[in-house]
Design a protein around this motif. Structure first.
Motif, PDB file in Angstrom:
ATOM      1  N   SER A 177       0.850  -1.185   0.000  1.00 54.42           N
ATOM      2  CA  SER A 177       0.000   0.000   0.000  1.00 54.42           C
ATOM      3  C   SER A 177       0.884   1.233   0.000  1.00 54.42           C
ATOM      4  CB  SER A 177      -0.957   0.008   1.195  1.00 54.42           C
ATOM      5  OG  SER A 177      -0.255   0.202   2.394  1.00 54.42           O
ATOM      6  N   ARG A 178       0.323   2.308  -0.531  1.00 48.23           N
ATOM      7  CA  ARG A 178       1.050   3.580  -0.582  1.00 48.23           C
ATOM      8  C   ARG A 178       0.045   4.694  -0.379  1.00 48.23           C
ATOM      9  NH1 ARG A 178       0.232   5.784  -5.779  1.00 48.23           N
ATOM     10  NH2 ARG A 178      -0.647   4.244  -7.224  1.00 48.23           N
ATOM     11  N   ASN A 179       0.554   5.828   0.053  1.00 51.22           N
ATOM     12  CA  ASN A 179      -0.291   6.983   0.286  1.00 51.22           C
ATOM     13  C   ASN A 179       0.130   8.076  -0.680  1.00 51.22           C
ATOM     14  OD1 ASN A 179      -2.253   8.493   1.522  1.00 51.22           O
ATOM     15  ND2 ASN A 179      -1.022   8.996   3.313  1.00 51.22           N
ATOM     16  N   HIS A 180      -0.843   8.671  -1.384  1.00 44.66           N
ATOM     17  CA  HIS A 180      -0.541   9.757  -2.312  1.00 44.66           C
ATOM     18  C   HIS A 180      -1.586  10.848  -2.138  1.00 44.66           C
ATOM     19  CE1 HIS A 180       0.969  11.797  -5.841  1.00 44.66           C
ATOM     20  NE2 HIS A 180      -0.267  11.855  -6.317  1.00 44.66           N
ATOM     21  N   GLU A 181      -1.160  11.994  -1.673  1.00 47.70           N
ATOM     22  CA  GLU A 181      -2.021  13.169  -1.498  1.00 47.70           C
ATOM     23  C   GLU A 181      -3.296  12.836  -0.727  1.00 47.70           C
ATOM     24  OE1 GLU A 181      -2.587  15.046  -5.299  1.00 47.70           O
ATOM     25  OE2 GLU A 181      -0.439  15.469  -5.515  1.00 47.70           O
ATOM     26  N   GLY A 182      -3.156  12.104   0.360  1.00 51.62           N
ATOM     27  CA  GLY A 182      -4.280  11.808   1.230  1.00 51.62           C
ATOM     28  C   GLY A 182      -5.119  10.615   0.814  1.00 51.62           C
ATOM     29  N   THR A 183      -4.785   9.974  -0.286  1.00 49.30           N
ATOM     30  CA  THR A 183      -5.509   8.788  -0.739  1.00 49.30           C
ATOM     31  C   THR A 183      -4.608   7.577  -0.583  1.00 49.30           C
ATOM     32  OG1 THR A 183      -6.777  10.081  -2.332  1.00 49.30           O
ATOM     33  CG2 THR A 183      -6.724   7.710  -2.670  1.00 49.30           C
ATOM     34  N   ARG A 184      -5.155   6.522  -0.004  1.00 46.36           N
ATOM     35  CA  ARG A 184      -4.416   5.272   0.186  1.00 46.36           C
ATOM     36  C   ARG A 184      -4.697   4.365  -1.012  1.00 46.36           C
ATOM     37  NH1 ARG A 184      -0.617   3.483   3.485  1.00 46.36           N
ATOM     38  NH2 ARG A 184      -1.460   4.917   4.994  1.00 46.36           N
ATOM     39  N   PHE A 185      -3.659   3.798  -1.592  1.00 52.72           N
ATOM     40  CA  PHE A 185      -3.764   2.842  -2.701  1.00 52.72           C
ATOM     41  C   PHE A 185      -3.256   1.503  -2.185  1.00 52.72           C
ATOM     42  CE2 PHE A 185      -3.537   6.956  -4.650  1.00 52.72           C
ATOM     43  CZ  PHE A 185      -4.372   6.881  -5.752  1.00 52.72           C
ATOM     44  N   THR A 186      -4.130   0.490  -2.153  1.00 52.86           N
ATOM     45  CA  THR A 186      -3.777  -0.817  -1.615  1.00 52.86           C
ATOM     46  C   THR A 186      -3.837  -1.853  -2.731  1.00 52.86           C
ATOM     47  OG1 THR A 186      -4.721  -0.210   0.527  1.00 52.86           O
ATOM     48  CG2 THR A 186      -4.331  -2.554   0.126  1.00 52.86           C
ATOM     49  N   ARG A 187      -2.722  -2.574  -2.942  1.00 49.65           N
ATOM     50  CA  ARG A 187      -2.664  -3.634  -3.946  1.00 49.65           C
ATOM     51  C   ARG A 187      -3.008  -4.951  -3.275  1.00 49.65           C
ATOM     52  NH1 ARG A 187       2.539  -3.287  -5.830  1.00 49.65           N
ATOM     53  NH2 ARG A 187       3.219  -5.091  -4.635  1.00 49.65           N
ATOM     54  N   ILE A 188      -4.013  -5.641  -3.831  1.00 48.53           N
ATOM     55  CA  ILE A 188      -4.491  -6.901  -3.267  1.00 48.53           C
ATOM     56  C   ILE A 188      -4.376  -7.998  -4.317  1.00 48.53           C
ATOM     57  CG2 ILE A 188      -6.543  -8.110  -2.392  1.00 48.53           C
ATOM     58  CD1 ILE A 188      -7.443  -5.442  -1.203  1.00 48.53           C
ATOM     59  N   THR A 189      -3.819  -9.138  -3.904  1.00 48.06           N
ATOM     60  CA  THR A 189      -3.746 -10.319  -4.768  1.00 48.06           C
ATOM     61  C   THR A 189      -4.825 -11.288  -4.317  1.00 48.06           C
ATOM     62  OG1 THR A 189      -1.371 -10.050  -5.068  1.00 48.06           O
ATOM     63  CG2 THR A 189      -2.278 -12.210  -5.566  1.00 48.06           C
ATOM     64  N   THR A 190      -5.654 -11.717  -5.283  1.00 47.72           N
ATOM     65  CA  THR A 190      -6.751 -12.633  -4.963  1.00 47.72           C
ATOM     66  C   THR A 190      -6.300 -14.074  -5.189  1.00 47.72           C
ATOM     67  OG1 THR A 190      -7.650 -12.620  -7.206  1.00 47.72           O
ATOM     68  CG2 THR A 190      -8.415 -10.886  -5.712  1.00 47.72           C
ATOM     69  N   PRO A 191      -6.961 -15.037  -4.558  1.00 44.83           N
ATOM     70  CA  PRO A 191      -6.596 -16.429  -4.796  1.00 44.83           C
ATOM     71  C   PRO A 191      -6.862 -16.819  -6.255  1.00 44.83           C
ATOM     72  CG  PRO A 191      -8.043 -16.224  -2.887  1.00 44.83           C
ATOM     73  CD  PRO A 191      -8.016 -14.892  -3.568  1.00 44.83           C
ATOM     74  N   ALA A 192      -6.044 -17.704  -6.784  1.00 44.25           N
ATOM     75  CA  ALA A 192      -6.264 -18.211  -8.141  1.00 44.25           C
ATOM     76  C   ALA A 192      -7.519 -19.086  -8.155  1.00 44.25           C
ATOM     77  CB  ALA A 192      -5.064 -19.022  -8.605  1.00 44.25           C
ATOM     78  N   ALA A 193      -8.218 -19.100  -9.275  1.00 40.90           N
ATOM     79  CA  ALA A 193      -9.446 -19.889  -9.398  1.00 40.90           C
ATOM     80  C   ALA A 193      -9.169 -21.387  -9.290  1.00 40.90           C
ATOM     81  CB  ALA A 193     -10.138 -19.577 -10.720  1.00 40.90           C
ATOM     82  N   ASP A 194      -8.016 -21.809  -9.820  1.00 44.83           N
ATOM     83  CA  ASP A 194      -7.632 -23.220  -9.741  1.00 44.83           C
ATOM     84  C   ASP A 194      -6.112 -23.319  -9.863  1.00 44.83           C
ATOM     85  OD1 ASP A 194      -6.856 -23.319 -12.556  1.00 44.83           O
ATOM     86  OD2 ASP A 194      -9.000 -23.386 -13.006  1.00 44.83           O
ATOM     87  N   ALA A 195      -5.600 -24.533  -9.853  1.00 51.61           N
ATOM     88  CA  ALA A 195      -4.152 -24.752  -9.863  1.00 51.61           C
ATOM     89  C   ALA A 195      -3.475 -24.286 -11.151  1.00 51.61           C
ATOM     90  CB  ALA A 195      -3.856 -26.230  -9.629  1.00 51.61           C
TER      91      ALA A 195
END
Length: 101
Positions: free
Chosen positions: A23-41
């Motif tokens: 996550s990073r903060n830029h001019e009062g806005t937080r930007f959060t990078r999220i990785t989701t689980p893969a649908a399958d192997a």
């Protein structure tokens, strides 16, 4: 962040569940990078970035976030179709995700 389970998903909203990668903060806005689980192997995990006013969680935490989907168009460009030889116009669209807070 409010309790996601108690909320009803409305049009143009999405439920995102995954692990906070950065996550990073830029001019009062937080930007959060999220990785989701893969649908399958055999699939790759999806990666999204969510804007918010407050932190969604520390790095490594599993989170569930209700977000508002938005988007905007970028500058159009032209390219030559290799099959037909015609000049075609493309208007790229960027999507945004804002946490429902």
């Amino acid at each position: 962040m409010s309790d996601v389970k108690a909320q009803t998903i409305k049009p143009m909203q999405v439920m995102i569940r995954g692990r906070v990668e950065a996550s990073r903060n830029h001019e009062g806005t937080r930007f959060t990078r999220i990785t989701t689980p893969a649908a399958d192997a055999y699939s790759r995990p999806q990666v999204v970035e969510i804007r918010s006013r407050t932190p969604l969680g520390p790095k490594g935490d599993e989170v569930t976030v209700l977000a508002q989907l938005g988007g905007f168009t970028r500058k159009a460009f032209e390219f030559k179709n290799k099959d037909t030889g015609e000049i075609e116009k493309v208007i790229p669209v960027d999507m945004t995700l804002d946490a429902v807070e």
